[in-house]
Every structure is written in structure tokens, then in C-alpha cells.
Enzyme design. Sequence first.
Site, PDB file in Angstrom:
ATOM      1  N   ASP A 146       0.728  -1.187   0.064  1.00 58.99           N
ATOM      2  CA  ASP A 146      -0.046   0.008   0.051  1.00 58.99           C
ATOM      3  C   ASP A 146       0.788   1.332   0.037  1.00 58.99           C
ATOM      4  OD1 ASP A 146       0.590  -0.805   2.667  1.00 58.99           O
ATOM      5  OD2 ASP A 146      -0.881   0.456   3.650  1.00 58.99           O
ATOM      6  N   HIS A 166       7.650  -0.797  12.945  1.00 59.63           N
ATOM      7  CA  HIS A 166       6.513  -1.413  12.559  1.00 59.63           C
ATOM      8  C   HIS A 166       6.620  -2.679  12.266  1.00 59.63           C
ATOM      9  CE1 HIS A 166       3.126  -1.159   9.787  1.00 59.63           C
ATOM     10  NE2 HIS A 166       3.615  -1.521   8.778  1.00 59.63           N
TER      11      HIS A 166
END
Length: 423
Positions: free
Chosen positions: A110, A232
Amino acid sequence: MLSHARRAVVNSGNWLQPPLLSYFSKFSQRANMSGTSTTSRAPLTAINLTFLGTASAQPSSSRNHSSLALRLGGDVWLFDCGEATQHQLQKSSVKMGKIEKIFITHTHGDHIFGIVPLMCSLLNGAGGTAEGEEDPRLSISATTTSPALEIYGPLGTRAYIRNAIVYTHTKLGAPYVVHELRLPTDPQDGDHTLLPPPAAEVPGKNIPQESGVWTGIYEDSVVSVSAAPILHSVPCVGFTVLEAPVPGKIDPSKYIPDLKRTKTPMSAMRRLQQGETLTLADGTILHGPAKKRGRKIVILGDTFDPSMMMPIAEDATLLIHEATNAYLPGIDLATKEDETYATVEARTKSRGHSTPQMAGAFAKQIRAQQLVLNHFSSRYPGDESTEALQIMQTIADLAAREFGQTVTCARDLMSMDIGFTEK
């Protein structure tokens, strides 16, 4: 003598359309491959930020995949390039042909699926010609052409782009280069792929960390870029764009009497405006106004802990921070009865993301002057409906309680000017 690429442009008719010719010409004068400009950038009269996509994971009818455009005067830098970014560019006021650099925070789809299609549009990419037909793009030589579109990203960025170009049989009509930010645990050499580079790929740098950050991965006389790792679910980075100190406001009445008395040309005011010191004919010394701190824009990728950005993020003029999920009882109808803020925060962190409160707390920690939230779950619409406006205002308020100041939630194609603010 013309380079191979320029001979191709001259000898092959109109295979590069005028906007691309202009784009190619611009890059022939840009930064060398060390990341340091060989020419002087014009002082920045304006800095503008346009959100091209504000969704996380999956796009929705009102939010595209992640990408934002930073306009530095007439130049454009992209940060992330999710699917359909070039469609968003066409809907915006951002000029695609002005794109100079692309910065990728991490290689989740994304955030990167749109980069090769965009490169094809920017660099005159196509599938080649039939057998026996000449394709001028094949004359591009990465070792002899001028510097090119610059791309910065973590390990894997170069391999992803190279594999996509090679396996789609794409030929590019102008060069590009990928510089990778290598963590200490990454291989410090090599391309992370066995595929040879396509003709248009200029050899890029593998940039090692120094004291936990990547300082000055690009810099010129007006602006610089540094980066640092953020936590992350995969390796991810945040970027800081820092404008060099700019001239302070000048009061002509403090200088004109001395200039007139000594018959000094009024053009000397320009030098004083730049903060220079002048010695007049009678020995009088005039000091230009002290320079003020340039604008600092901090752009984070996906993260549940951006604390490693602290050394390069403090006192940001603007912080862009993700806020993927929020606990919104009574506002978000999808909220489950057994949910609490603690459970939502724990689930959000487990997926490598942040809540609005986490974003607000970090903004306060680094003493940011402005906070804009980004990267929202597809369950939060980004249109102008009453429901969407209520949800986004509540999310902004949650962050503002931690930050102590008003917070803005980004929506697709939202554009904002970044001015000078006094603390």
C-alpha cells in the site's frame, strides 16, 4: 558531445513528448549520485503539502493508498507511492512532470505498488517494439546519461523496482537511480536481487546508518533530508526535510540613512537582506538581520514507536503521523461492546500501527508546532458526509488532548501551505 540518451532524443523524432523532454532536461542538471546537489536550488518562497492518498492497507471509495506530495517551490518530492498514485496526481494541482525525487518509507504494497507505473509515465516507459523494429529507449545508457529520477527507500526498494521493470518487459526512456537506507543488520553491499539492472538504472548508493540515523541522505544549499528507523511490522523509516536558515525580516529604515550618507548603491540592501555584513566607505559596519530557523517537515511511515526519530524530529514545524485505528464508542458503529481503548491500542500496536493518542503524545514529545494525522483504516470514510466529519473530528480531538493543540486529519487531495510559525 551528446550522451547516448540525448542522441536518442535528437535522432528519434517525437518519441519523447514535450513534457517529458522538459522533465529529462531538468534532471540532466540535478543532483549527482552522491545525493548532493551540483547546482544551487532557488530559495523556497513556498512549501506546500498535498495528500494524494490517506488510506491504510485497503483503499476505499473516499481514500486512496498512501502517498503525499511535497512541493518545494516548483519541484515536487513524493513520499510513498501506493497504487493509483498517478491517478490522484491527475486529480490534484500537483504537476507530475515536476517530480524530482520519491521517498519510500517501507515496502508494504500500500506504500509502493504505484511506483513503477508512475515511473513509466514519468520516464516514457513502454513494452518495447515488435521484433526487428528499432526502439530508441534501448540506447539509454545508465553509465553515460545525466543524473536521473532519484528514489530513496529501505532494503528491497531497488530489487522490487528492478524485478517489476524486468518481468513486465518495460523499457524506460530516461534514467533513474535507487538509493537504499541500510540498517546495521542488512547486507551493506549488493542489490538484494540477482537480476542485472535494466539499461535505464543508474548505480545507486547503499547508505549505512551513523549513530542510529541516516543524516543528510540528500542536501543542497537550501534543503536537506535525513531519515531514521521507526518500528513497524517490517523495516520502516521516517524522513525529515529541513530547510536551511533563511534571511530574517529586514527594516530598511535602519540601513537607508547610512547607505545614502555614504552614497552606497541601494542594491546593497539585497546583500543585507541575506544577512551579510557590509563595511561602508566611512568605516561604518552594517549587519544584516539574523537568519531564522528554516521549516522542518517530519513525515513518518507506518509505526507503533517512532522514538528513534527524536534526534532529527525535535521542534518540527509540521509532523505527519499515522493514526490507523481509534476507539470511538458511540461514534463508530462498528465498535464492539467488549472493546476498550486499551484493547484497541493493544490490537493497533500488534499490527505495527498507532492510535490518535499515540500520535498526539509523540507530537508533544518532539515539541512539534503542527500535527496532521494520516493513514486511516478503511472503516473511517474520508468524504464530506456528516458521519465522516464527525468521526474525523473525534479522532482529531483524541490526538489534540495529548498534543495540547489543534490537530488536523488529512483527507485525499487536501493541500496545505507550510509557513513560518513562531513558538
